[in-house]
Design a protein around this motif. Structure first.
Motif, PDB file in Angstrom:
ATOM      1  N   ALA A 166      19.506  14.045  32.572  1.00  0.00           N
ATOM      2  CA  ALA A 166      18.610  15.132  32.993  1.00  0.00           C
ATOM      3  C   ALA A 166      18.937  16.389  32.215  1.00  0.00           C
ATOM      4  CB  ALA A 166      18.759  15.394  34.493  1.00  0.00           C
ATOM      5  N   ASP A 167      17.925  17.207  32.012  1.00  0.00           N
ATOM      6  CA  ASP A 167      18.119  18.504  31.384  1.00  0.00           C
ATOM      7  C   ASP A 167      17.820  19.605  32.389  1.00  0.00           C
ATOM      8  OD1 ASP A 167      15.436  18.013  31.571  1.00  0.00           O
ATOM      9  OD2 ASP A 167      14.967  18.379  29.460  1.00  0.00           O
ATOM     10  N   ASN A 168      17.928  20.820  31.925  1.00  0.00           N
ATOM     11  CA  ASN A 168      17.729  21.975  32.783  1.00  0.00           C
ATOM     12  C   ASN A 168      16.260  22.111  33.181  1.00  0.00           C
ATOM     13  OD1 ASN A 168      18.496  24.272  34.183  1.00  0.00           O
ATOM     14  ND2 ASN A 168      19.540  25.193  32.431  1.00  0.00           N
ATOM     15  N   ILE A 169      16.032  22.782  34.291  1.00  0.00           N
ATOM     16  CA  ILE A 169      14.684  23.057  34.778  1.00  0.00           C
ATOM     17  C   ILE A 169      14.460  24.561  34.774  1.00  0.00           C
ATOM     18  CG2 ILE A 169      13.197  23.026  36.824  1.00  0.00           C
ATOM     19  CD1 ILE A 169      14.305  20.332  37.538  1.00  0.00           C
ATOM     20  N   ALA A 170      13.329  24.979  34.244  1.00  0.00           N
ATOM     21  CA  ALA A 170      12.911  26.377  34.317  1.00  0.00           C
ATOM     22  C   ALA A 170      11.839  26.502  35.386  1.00  0.00           C
ATOM     23  CB  ALA A 170      12.373  26.851  32.977  1.00  0.00           C
ATOM     24  N   PHE A 171      12.030  27.421  36.321  1.00  0.00           N
ATOM     25  CA  PHE A 171      11.046  27.674  37.371  1.00  0.00           C
ATOM     26  C   PHE A 171      10.102  28.771  36.885  1.00  0.00           C
ATOM     27  CE2 PHE A 171      14.800  26.020  39.521  1.00  0.00           C
ATOM     28  CZ  PHE A 171      14.247  25.008  40.288  1.00  0.00           C
ATOM     29  N   VAL A 172       8.824  28.464  36.856  1.00  0.00           N
ATOM     30  CA  VAL A 172       7.847  29.397  36.292  1.00  0.00           C
ATOM     31  C   VAL A 172       6.738  29.649  37.302  1.00  0.00           C
ATOM     32  CG1 VAL A 172       8.363  28.525  33.983  1.00  0.00           C
ATOM     33  CG2 VAL A 172       6.423  27.595  35.224  1.00  0.00           C
ATOM     34  N   ASP A 173       6.129  30.814  37.203  1.00  0.00           N
ATOM     35  CA  ASP A 173       4.979  31.148  38.046  1.00  0.00           C
ATOM     36  C   ASP A 173       3.740  30.437  37.522  1.00  0.00           C
ATOM     37  OD1 ASP A 173       6.491  32.844  39.629  1.00  0.00           O
ATOM     38  OD2 ASP A 173       6.106  34.574  38.322  1.00  0.00           O
ATOM     39  N   ALA A 174       2.862  30.061  38.438  1.00  0.00           N
ATOM     40  CA  ALA A 174       1.652  29.349  38.044  1.00  0.00           C
ATOM     41  C   ALA A 174       0.821  30.167  37.068  1.00  0.00           C
ATOM     42  CB  ALA A 174       0.838  29.015  39.290  1.00  0.00           C
ATOM     43  N   GLU A 175       0.791  31.484  37.245  1.00  0.00           N
ATOM     44  CA  GLU A 175      -0.054  32.324  36.404  1.00  0.00           C
ATOM     45  C   GLU A 175       0.450  32.415  34.974  1.00  0.00           C
ATOM     46  OE1 GLU A 175       1.325  33.173  39.252  1.00  0.00           O
ATOM     47  OE2 GLU A 175      -0.385  33.113  40.627  1.00  0.00           O
ATOM     48  N   THR A 176       1.745  32.206  34.754  1.00  0.00           N
ATOM     49  CA  THR A 176       2.315  32.383  33.415  1.00  0.00           C
ATOM     50  C   THR A 176       2.827  31.077  32.821  1.00  0.00           C
ATOM     51  OG1 THR A 176       4.485  32.925  34.375  1.00  0.00           O
ATOM     52  CG2 THR A 176       2.974  34.756  33.934  1.00  0.00           C
ATOM     53  N   ALA A 177       2.488  29.933  33.438  1.00  0.00           N
ATOM     54  CA  ALA A 177       3.018  28.649  32.972  1.00  0.00           C
ATOM     55  C   ALA A 177       2.631  28.370  31.523  1.00  0.00           C
ATOM     56  CB  ALA A 177       2.523  27.525  33.877  1.00  0.00           C
ATOM     57  N   GLY A 178       1.433  28.758  31.132  1.00  0.00           N
ATOM     58  CA  GLY A 178       0.971  28.474  29.781  1.00  0.00           C
ATOM     59  C   GLY A 178       1.764  29.176  28.701  1.00  0.00           C
ATOM     60  N   GLU A 179       2.402  30.298  29.027  1.00  0.00           N
ATOM     61  CA  GLU A 179       3.196  31.055  28.053  1.00  0.00           C
ATOM     62  C   GLU A 179       4.691  30.932  28.305  1.00  0.00           C
ATOM     63  OE1 GLU A 179       0.660  32.768  29.906  1.00  0.00           O
ATOM     64  OE2 GLU A 179      -0.722  32.026  28.358  1.00  0.00           O
ATOM     65  N   ALA A 180       5.100  30.033  29.211  1.00  0.00           N
ATOM     66  CA  ALA A 180       6.508  29.954  29.608  1.00  0.00           C
ATOM     67  C   ALA A 180       7.420  29.596  28.440  1.00  0.00           C
ATOM     68  CB  ALA A 180       6.682  28.935  30.734  1.00  0.00           C
ATOM     69  N   HIS A 181       6.902  28.800  27.492  1.00  0.00           N
ATOM     70  CA  HIS A 181       7.743  28.400  26.361  1.00  0.00           C
ATOM     71  C   HIS A 181       8.190  29.592  25.532  1.00  0.00           C
ATOM     72  CE1 HIS A 181       3.681  28.687  24.713  1.00  0.00           C
ATOM     73  NE2 HIS A 181       4.228  28.809  23.501  1.00  0.00           N
TER      74      HIS A 181
END
Length: 337
Positions: free
Chosen positions: A115-130
């Motif tokens: 397993a690798d790390n998990i980043a918790f992101v807001d639904a509104e900004t998921a598209g730019e999370a990278h």
């Protein structure tokens, strides 16, 4: 494990029409993906239709459907049964893979689960999370049963971040050799139960700190709430593990620790449910009729009443990037070693 191993990505989905497209696209984008199997678990919102529209035409997407909701464990077991790839990856229907995730994981060797790390992101900004993703070093290490259990016992005043949330790749041959599948009676902790049973079978569970999985935080997520009876079934699952005759004394003690933790949570929740539904007098009679539960009830009420005096600042790691920040499940290696 060869870096080019074929992976089956399993997506159990119920009423996920708004989010499943992103999940499927992120899985099909990975060159190492041989199959994506979506199991529509009794949806009423067109999840299957949206899933079909997300197909890339490569022939790798399969959509199965349950007419009646059976739960994520049953959906995942069905996907395992109809798939053939040697490596299995679970992806929640409202989450996504960051590009390159599978290649990064498969470059590691000597594992049954990874397993690798998990980043918790807001639904509104998921598209730019990278754009905000922090490049942590991999720092691979083996996760022990003791670390796994400790990481699945929540602590008051600390932001929730159980290791049981990790989404490892799993070797099918290990699961088959030990007859391991998800326990379908569980609607809470089905991942924890599978991984715990695997670790008692000496599974090599490797974790790396680099991040490849995006978990979208939603207030209405099905995994954000659970029923009292779900807690009961979870501690009963621990008791089923404890009933194994080949369990080592150390493993037995660790599983018993988690069983105690979940059972106390259940006893408190049941007491509070009775109080809310039938009044304080009925709840008191329930407690007196179940004296073994009294310590859990008393300690839970005391902790609730005094929590504001004991609350500590949230120390969960936050990595800043782009126009906002991302929160990670695993702390950076420098902070966790």
């Amino acid at each position: 494990m060869k870096p080019n191993a074929d992976v089956c990505v399993i997506i159990a989905a119920k009423n996920a029409a708004e989010t499943i497209g992103q999940a499927i696209i992120s899985a099909l984008r990975e060159p190492e993906t041989a199959e994506v199997i979506v199991v529509d678990d009794g949806s009423s919102d067109g999840t299957s239709e949206v899933s079909q529209k997300s197909d890339d035409g490569s022939g790798r997407l399969t959509i199965a459907r349950f007419e009646v909701n059976r739960g994520p464990a049953a959906a995942r077991n069905h996907a395992i049964a109809i798939s053939s790839a040697p490596v299995l990856a679970v992806l929640d229907a409202d989450d996504f893979f960051f590009p390159g995730r599978l290649s990064n994981l498969l470059s590691q060797t000597d594992w049954d689960f990874i397993a690798d790390n998990i980043a918790f992101v807001d639904a509104e900004t998921a598209g730019e999370a990278h754009l905000a993703l922090t490049a942590f070093p991999a720092a691979p290490r083996i996760l022990t049963l003791g670390e796994f259990i400790a990481g699945n016992i929540s602590k008051r005043g600390v932001r929730r971040g159980e290791i049981g949330f990790l989404k490892p790749l799993m070797r099918r041959d290990f699961l088959d050799a030990h007859r391991l599948r998800y326990q379908e009676s569980l609607r809470l902790g089905e991942d924890y139960d599978l991984y715990a049973r695997a670790l008692t079978k000496d599974a090599r569970y490797k974790i790396i700190h680099s991040c490849g999985y995006g978990a979208v935080v939603r207030g209405d997520s099905l995994s954000s709430s659970h029923r009292t009876v779900d807690l009961k079934k979870l501690y009963e699952a621990d008791r089923a593990i404890l009933a194994q005759t080949d369990l080592s004394p150390q493993s037995r003690a660790l599983i018993a620790q988690h069983e105690h933790h979940i059972r106390w949570r259940y006893e408190l929740r049941e007491f509070l449910d009775i109080k809310r539904q039938s009044g304080a007098k009925a709840a008191l009679f329930h407690a007196l009729g179940n004296p073994a539960a009294i310590p859990a009830i008393a300690c839970g009420i005391f902790a609730d009443k005094t929590e504001r005096f004991r609350r500590q600042p949230d120390t969960a790691p936050v990595a800043l990037g782009g126009s906002g920040g991302l929160r990670y499940l695993l702390q950076p290696p420098s902070a966790s070693q």
